[in-house]
Every structure is written in C-alpha cells, then in structure tokens.
Design a protein around this motif. Structure first.
Motif, short mmCIF file in Angstrom:
data_model
loop_
_atom_site.label_atom_id
_atom_site.label_comp_id
_atom_site.label_asym_id
_atom_site.label_seq_id
_atom_site.Cartn_x
_atom_site.Cartn_y
_atom_site.Cartn_z
N LEU A 150 24.01 -1.06 -19.29
CA LEU A 150 22.98 -1.04 -18.25
C LEU A 150 23.53 -0.62 -16.89
O LEU A 150 22.78 -0.10 -16.06
CB LEU A 150 22.28 -2.40 -18.16
N ASP A 151 24.82 -0.82 -16.67
CA ASP A 151 25.43 -0.35 -15.42
C ASP A 151 25.31 1.17 -15.28
O ASP A 151 25.19 1.69 -14.18
CB ASP A 151 26.91 -0.75 -15.34
N ASP A 167 27.61 -9.15 -22.75
CA ASP A 167 28.59 -8.43 -21.93
C ASP A 167 28.56 -6.93 -22.21
O ASP A 167 28.65 -6.11 -21.31
CB ASP A 167 30.00 -8.97 -22.18
N ASP A 168 28.44 -6.57 -23.47
CA ASP A 168 28.43 -5.17 -23.86
C ASP A 168 27.21 -4.43 -23.30
O ASP A 168 27.34 -3.35 -22.73
CB ASP A 168 28.47 -5.05 -25.39
N PHE A 215 19.02 -6.93 -23.83
CA PHE A 215 19.76 -7.85 -22.97
C PHE A 215 19.05 -9.20 -22.89
O PHE A 215 19.67 -10.25 -23.05
CB PHE A 215 19.93 -7.25 -21.57
N HIS A 216 17.74 -9.17 -22.67
CA HIS A 216 16.98 -10.42 -22.56
C HIS A 216 16.99 -11.21 -23.87
O HIS A 216 17.14 -12.43 -23.86
CB HIS A 216 15.55 -10.14 -22.11
N ARG A 217 16.87 -10.51 -25.00
CA ARG A 217 16.91 -11.20 -26.31
C ARG A 217 18.27 -11.85 -26.54
O ARG A 217 18.35 -13.00 -26.98
CB ARG A 217 16.60 -10.23 -27.44
N MET A 218 19.34 -11.13 -26.25
CA MET A 218 20.68 -11.67 -26.46
C MET A 218 20.99 -12.79 -25.48
O MET A 218 21.64 -13.77 -25.83
CB MET A 218 21.74 -10.56 -26.35
#
Length: 87
Positions: A28-29, A22-23, A41-44
C-alpha cells in the motif's frame, strides 16, 4: 508438528496474520489507491486482532500493554519462554 497444541495454533495464526498485515502495508505504500489491497489489509488486521484476543483470553498477555491490571501486575505470573512458557 503433526498435532499442534491450541497455544501453538493461536501463535501461528498471530504470526501469519501479522506477516500479512506487514506485507500488505508495504504494498500500500507504493499502491495507495488499490481498493483490493486496502480491503485485504482490513480483513487481515481484523483477523490479527481476533487471534491476539483469543490468545490473550486463553493464555495471558502477549505484551505488557495487554495486562489486565485490575488484579494487580499479572505480567510475570506465567513462565517466561526460556522457562518453558512458549509452548
């Protein structure tokens, strides 16, 4: 908690990875071209999915969508959190 149970450890992992996803989505927004953030993001996201799968396999579904309906509607078989099923 000094010795968390496996169930508690898996739930903590879900919370941690979910927060991270979420963070970084918020970041990224405002920074859509940041390759490092996108890789994070992909790892998380992968870690969150793995943690959710591990929890579901060991302790049952987290959400109704996770229910294996091949054996009937199993969503209500385990105790609800207020019945002592959260720990």
């Amino acid at each position: 908690m000094k010795n968390p149970t496996e169930k508690q450890k898996l739930m903590k992992d879900i919370y941690v990875y979910g927060f991270a996803v979420d963070d970084v989505k918020l970041y990224l927004d405002t920074h859509p071209g940041c390759c490092e953030a996108l890789a994070y993001f992909h790892r998380m996201q992968d870690a969150l999915e793995t943690a959710r799968q591990n929890y579901t396999e060991a302790f049952g579904p987290l959400e109704a969508i996770d229910v294996d309906v091949a054996d009937g509607w199993t969503w209500i078989r385990d105790p609800w959190p207020w019945e002592g099923g959260a720990c």
